[in-house]
Scaffold this active site. Sequence first.
Site, PDB file in Angstrom:
ATOM      1  N   SER A  30       4.879 -10.298   7.157  1.00 45.26           N
ATOM      2  CA  SER A  30       3.561  -9.788   6.777  1.00 45.26           C
ATOM      3  C   SER A  30       2.636 -10.872   6.233  1.00 45.26           C
ATOM      4  O   SER A  30       1.503 -10.579   5.838  1.00 45.26           O
ATOM      5  CB  SER A  30       3.710  -8.663   5.745  1.00 45.26           C
ATOM      6  N   THR A  75       1.085  -8.047   1.426  1.00 46.01           N
ATOM      7  CA  THR A  75       0.296  -9.247   1.236  1.00 46.01           C
ATOM      8  C   THR A  75       0.779  -9.971  -0.001  1.00 46.01           C
ATOM      9  O   THR A  75       1.177  -9.320  -0.970  1.00 46.01           O
ATOM     10  CB  THR A  75      -1.172  -8.815   1.007  1.00 46.01           C
ATOM     11  N   THR A 124      -2.192 -13.090   4.031  1.00 53.94           N
ATOM     12  CA  THR A 124      -1.558 -11.970   4.753  1.00 53.94           C
ATOM     13  C   THR A 124      -1.737 -12.119   6.254  1.00 53.94           C
ATOM     14  O   THR A 124      -2.662 -12.805   6.711  1.00 53.94           O
ATOM     15  CB  THR A 124      -2.209 -10.641   4.304  1.00 53.94           C
ATOM     16  N   ARG A 152      -9.653  -6.997  13.622  1.00 50.20           N
ATOM     17  CA  ARG A 152      -9.679  -6.272  12.339  1.00 50.20           C
ATOM     18  C   ARG A 152      -9.418  -7.251  11.190  1.00 50.20           C
ATOM     19  O   ARG A 152      -8.544  -8.108  11.243  1.00 50.20           O
ATOM     20  CB  ARG A 152      -8.611  -5.186  12.350  1.00 50.20           C
ATOM     21  N   VAL A 153     -10.199  -7.118  10.142  1.00 47.84           N
ATOM     22  CA  VAL A 153     -10.019  -7.934   8.938  1.00 47.84           C
ATOM     23  C   VAL A 153      -9.822  -6.981   7.762  1.00 47.84           C
ATOM     24  O   VAL A 153     -10.542  -5.985   7.639  1.00 47.84           O
ATOM     25  CB  VAL A 153     -11.253  -8.832   8.710  1.00 47.84           C
ATOM     26  N   GLY A 154      -8.863  -7.286   6.924  1.00 45.97           N
ATOM     27  CA  GLY A 154      -8.590  -6.434   5.768  1.00 45.97           C
ATOM     28  C   GLY A 154      -9.285  -6.917   4.511  1.00 45.97           C
ATOM     29  O   GLY A 154     -10.289  -7.643   4.559  1.00 45.97           O
ATOM     30  N   ASP A 155      -8.758  -6.524   3.388  1.00 43.61           N
ATOM     31  CA  ASP A 155      -9.355  -6.870   2.096  1.00 43.61           C
ATOM     32  C   ASP A 155      -9.032  -8.287   1.644  1.00 43.61           C
ATOM     33  O   ASP A 155      -9.795  -8.897   0.873  1.00 43.61           O
ATOM     34  CB  ASP A 155      -8.864  -5.881   1.014  1.00 43.61           C
ATOM     35  N   THR A 207      -2.980  -5.161  -2.791  1.00 40.17           N
ATOM     36  CA  THR A 207      -2.145  -5.058  -1.599  1.00 40.17           C
ATOM     37  C   THR A 207      -2.207  -3.612  -1.123  1.00 40.17           C
ATOM     38  O   THR A 207      -2.544  -2.719  -1.891  1.00 40.17           O
ATOM     39  CB  THR A 207      -0.709  -5.502  -1.910  1.00 40.17           C
ATOM     40  N   GLY A 208      -1.886  -3.408   0.123  1.00 38.97           N
ATOM     41  CA  GLY A 208      -1.938  -2.048   0.661  1.00 38.97           C
ATOM     42  C   GLY A 208      -2.996  -1.936   1.737  1.00 38.97           C
ATOM     43  O   GLY A 208      -3.372  -2.936   2.358  1.00 38.97           O
ATOM     44  N   GLY A 236      -6.092  -2.201   3.304  1.00 42.11           N
ATOM     45  CA  GLY A 236      -7.259  -2.981   2.917  1.00 42.11           C
ATOM     46  C   GLY A 236      -8.567  -2.249   3.039  1.00 42.11           C
ATOM     47  O   GLY A 236      -9.513  -2.500   2.275  1.00 42.11           O
TER      48      GLY A 236
HETATM   49  C1  SD4 Z   1      -4.642  -5.677   4.654  1.00 43.76           C
HETATM   50  N1  SD4 Z   1      -4.142  -5.518   2.315  1.00 43.76           N
HETATM   51  O1  SD4 Z   1      -4.820  -6.453   5.574  1.00 43.76           O
HETATM   52  C2  SD4 Z   1      -3.669  -6.049   3.561  1.00 43.76           C
HETATM   53  C3  SD4 Z   1      -2.314  -5.622   3.941  1.00 43.76           C
HETATM   54  C4  SD4 Z   1      -1.383  -5.341   2.816  1.00 43.76           C
HETATM   55  O2  SD4 Z   1       0.343  -4.104   1.973  1.00 43.76           O
HETATM   56  O3  SD4 Z   1      -1.445  -5.812   1.756  1.00 43.76           O
HETATM   57  N2  SD4 Z   1      -0.480  -4.439   2.974  1.00 43.76           N
HETATM   58  O4  SD4 Z   1      -5.172  -4.559   4.621  1.00 43.76           O
END
Ligand code: SD4
Length: 336
Positions: free
Chosen positions: A81, A196, A214, A224-227, A247-248, A250
């Site tokens: 990840s 992450t 991450t 796609r771009v996350g947080d 984390t999680g 995003g």
């Molecule tokens: C995202 N926050 O790209 C990251 C992924 C992550 O637990 O942390 N997942 O959305």
Amino acid sequence: MTDRRRFLATTLAAGAAALPGVSCAGSAAQAGKRRPRIVSTWDFGVAANQAAWQVLNKGGSVLDAVEAGARVPEADPKNHSVGRAGYPDRDGRLTLDASIMDGNGDCGAVAAIEHIAHPISVARRVMEKTPHVLLVGYGAEQFAIERGFPKEELLTPESEQAWREWLKKSEYKPSANSENKTYGKGKPGDANNHDTLGLLAVDAQGRLAGACTTSGMAWKLHGRVGDSPIIGAGLYVDNEVGGATSTGVGEEVIRTAGSFLVVELMRQGRTPQQACEEAVRRIVRKRMKTARDLQVGFLALGRNGEVGAYAIQKGFTYAVCDSGKQDALFDSTSAM
Ligand code: SD4
């Protein structure tokens, strides 16, 4: 009790007493005597913290420390990840996101970068060598190559096999804490599709820095771009207050400007623990229907070394490292 559970239980029993300022398992947060401390998300944060600690302990800067810490999971072939060996998007392309920030407000980030093993170091170059904050995609890759980063194939045979398994059903369904459950022992095709590294450090003078890195949500749409590379979402640090990372899923963190929110709540007088709890509650309130299937976790570090963590679901772990103990791992409290 599994080995990991036993370790957590032991750590929790000893940890609260041994680590001033660490609030764990819902205990009241105490203000810690200022001393260097490093915190990071998930079980793999332990090794990252230790690498960061080595830098800090030898007199290195907090920025050097967080970069060194983030490079550990980026290089870990068992970690699907973050960095090399991360799981790819639905087209089989491995794209990475990372950000770095110091407590003076300097920051840099890369998003959807391919073929570069250490996006955190590229993010640092963006911060230090350009007038910009965020470079994305091919532009970020070109910038890295111009700066001497090698272009590499980062998709490992194991990650490619997992993607091919996923293709059979092609269902995009993030599941909470999935990577952590199978870290180091995931089978191809397991639904371990995210997690992450967010890492925060404070030195003895109260100077802070943070890093976040991450491969994002596995099987995501290409582009796609996350947080994680979004300053204020996946990471925010301010020497006046402290830092936060997430984390999680995003998308939920971006919608609430999550890490910025945690730091601003701390600025208004909440403890790191209280601030993380409020940020999670805001997401839960807005997402009543889906919150049960959603994981978001926040981790915060006050400038005095006080620690807070809170998640929607159980299962979010975080690692704490200081002169007393370099391998402490805690279970975050959670809303559900
Ligand atoms: C995202 N926050 O790209 C990251 C992924 C992550 O637990 O942390 N997942 O959305």
